[in-house]
Design an enzyme around this catalytic site. Structure first.
Site, PDB file in Angstrom:
ATOM      1  N   ASP A  91       0.710  -1.276  -0.391  1.00  0.00           N
ATOM      2  CA  ASP A  91      -0.017  -0.174   0.228  1.00  0.00           C
ATOM      3  C   ASP A  91       0.484   1.177  -0.040  1.00  0.00           C
ATOM      4  O   ASP A  91       0.244   2.453   0.618  1.00  0.00           O
ATOM      5  CB  ASP A  91      -0.844  -0.004   1.340  1.00  0.00           C
ATOM      6  CG  ASP A  91      -0.174  -0.169   2.553  1.00  0.00           C
ATOM      7  OD1 ASP A  91       1.596  -0.519   2.568  1.00  0.00           O
ATOM      8  OD2 ASP A  91      -0.735   0.099   3.245  1.00  0.00           O
ATOM      9  N   CYS A 139       5.270  -0.109   2.909  1.00  0.00           N
ATOM     10  CA  CYS A 139       5.149  -1.576   3.033  1.00  0.00           C
ATOM     11  C   CYS A 139       6.758  -1.669   4.082  1.00  0.00           C
ATOM     12  O   CYS A 139       6.999  -2.223   5.163  1.00  0.00           O
ATOM     13  CB  CYS A 139       5.228  -2.459   1.785  1.00  0.00           C
ATOM     14  SG  CYS A 139       6.426  -1.897   0.727  1.00  0.00           S
ATOM     15  N   HIS A 164       8.667  -4.234  -3.373  1.00  0.00           N
ATOM     16  CA  HIS A 164       7.952  -4.306  -2.185  1.00  0.00           C
ATOM     17  C   HIS A 164       8.593  -4.976  -1.181  1.00  0.00           C
ATOM     18  O   HIS A 164       9.842  -6.136  -0.900  1.00  0.00           O
ATOM     19  CB  HIS A 164       6.981  -5.326  -2.128  1.00  0.00           C
ATOM     20  CG  HIS A 164       5.948  -5.321  -1.440  1.00  0.00           C
ATOM     21  ND1 HIS A 164       5.184  -4.404  -0.860  1.00  0.00           N
ATOM     22  CD2 HIS A 164       5.326  -6.790  -0.564  1.00  0.00           C
ATOM     23  CE1 HIS A 164       4.934  -5.432   0.181  1.00  0.00           C
ATOM     24  NE2 HIS A 164       4.912  -7.174   0.268  1.00  0.00           N
TER      25      HIS A 164
END
Length: 291
Positions: free
Chosen positions: A148, A151, A269
């Protein structure tokens, strides 16, 4: 659109290759400086942070530029469709031919898109398998963190014993960076804008404000700031690169993050980690507290 998907994959693969090459270069530099030489070691850490920050900033700009171009292409397509809708009716035969061609093109694009997604899924599985092997040796497993924009902060938050918010971590990182401009600005300012102008003090302060008030991704600068705030090392595990250690000068039990290239649409990520047998883990050293 097919060309854009292919270009996106080429950018991600190039970024991964460049990061791998940089980590190899950093490891070589570390091996060349004795740990007993504190002065050279400190300079090395500063040089490493600068190189990592420059690459992270450049990669982020390239992905943002790609997203802007993809949005522009979508607008052009919409305008083209509007032009076709506003044209006078063609003959039945010409209309049917055009519709057949459009249907074939849609099918072609759909199959290419599906192939790209399957290709990306293959990269993702391979990356996760490599990371799982690295973590397994240390008795750890990956813990999924929501993608989002927060992370990196959520992954750090997950490993703290005290209750704190993502907003607090963002605020403390930005505050530290603003209070130590001389330490961070050289790394941030060596990049250039699209106009060729160097980033300066005002750009850096604006960037720090964005850390607090937006969901801008966290990277090397923010990790280094939080390492200082928490006075603890932060290890970043990657599939195809040596583990990156930030804050080597601290001796507390490190926070361990997993950095993935193919976990999300844009690729990058952070996830957290946990013991493989969380119930059996006991007597661990206390995680760091905010200073």
């Amino acid at each position: 659109m097919d060309d854009l998907h292919s270009e996106h994959q080429r950018i991600l693969r190039r970024h991964q290759r460049e990061k791998k090459e940089l980590q190899a270069q950093i490891q070589s530099l570390k091996n060349s400086v004795p740990k007993t030489d504190k002065k050279k070691r400190k300079q090395l850490l500063q040089d490493v942070a600068r190189m990592e920050a420059e690459m992270a900033q450049r990669h982020r700009q390239e992905l943002e530029k790609f997203e802007d171009e993809r949005s522009f292409e979508s607008v052009i397509e919409d305008l083209a469709k509007m032009d076709l809708e506003n044209q006078p009716p063609r003959s039945h035969k010409a209309q049917r031919k055009r519709e057949r061609m459009e249907a074939l093109e849609r099918g072609h694009q759909g199959s290419n898109f599906q192939a790209e997604m399957e290709h990306l899924a293959g990269f993702r599985r391979e990356e996760e398998e490599k990371v799982a092997a690295i973590l397994g040796v240390r008795g750890l497993e990956m813990k999924q963190i929501p993608a989002d924009g927060h992370c990196m902060y959520r992954a750090i938050q997950d490993q703290l014993v005290f209750s704190t918010s993502v907003e607090m971590l963002r605020s403390r990182a930005a505050s530290y960076m603003q209070q130590h401009v001389d330490e961070f600005l050289p790394f941030f300012g060596n990049s250039e804008t699209e106009t060729g102008d160097s980033f300066g003090y005002d750009d850096f302060m604006s960037y720090c404000d964005n850390i607090v008030h937006t969901t801008v991704w966290g990277g090397q600068l923010e990790l280094r700031a939080l390492s200082h705030v928490l006075k603890t090392p932060i290890e970043v595990i990657q599939a195809d690169s040596p583990t990156l250690v930030i804050g080597e000068e601290y001796t507390k039990k490190p926070i361990i993050l997993v950095y993935l290239h193919y976990a999300c649409t844009l690729g990058e990520h952070y996830n957290s980690v946990r013991p493989v047998q969380a119930e059996a883990a006991g007597g661990a050293a206390a995680p760091p507290r905010l200073q």
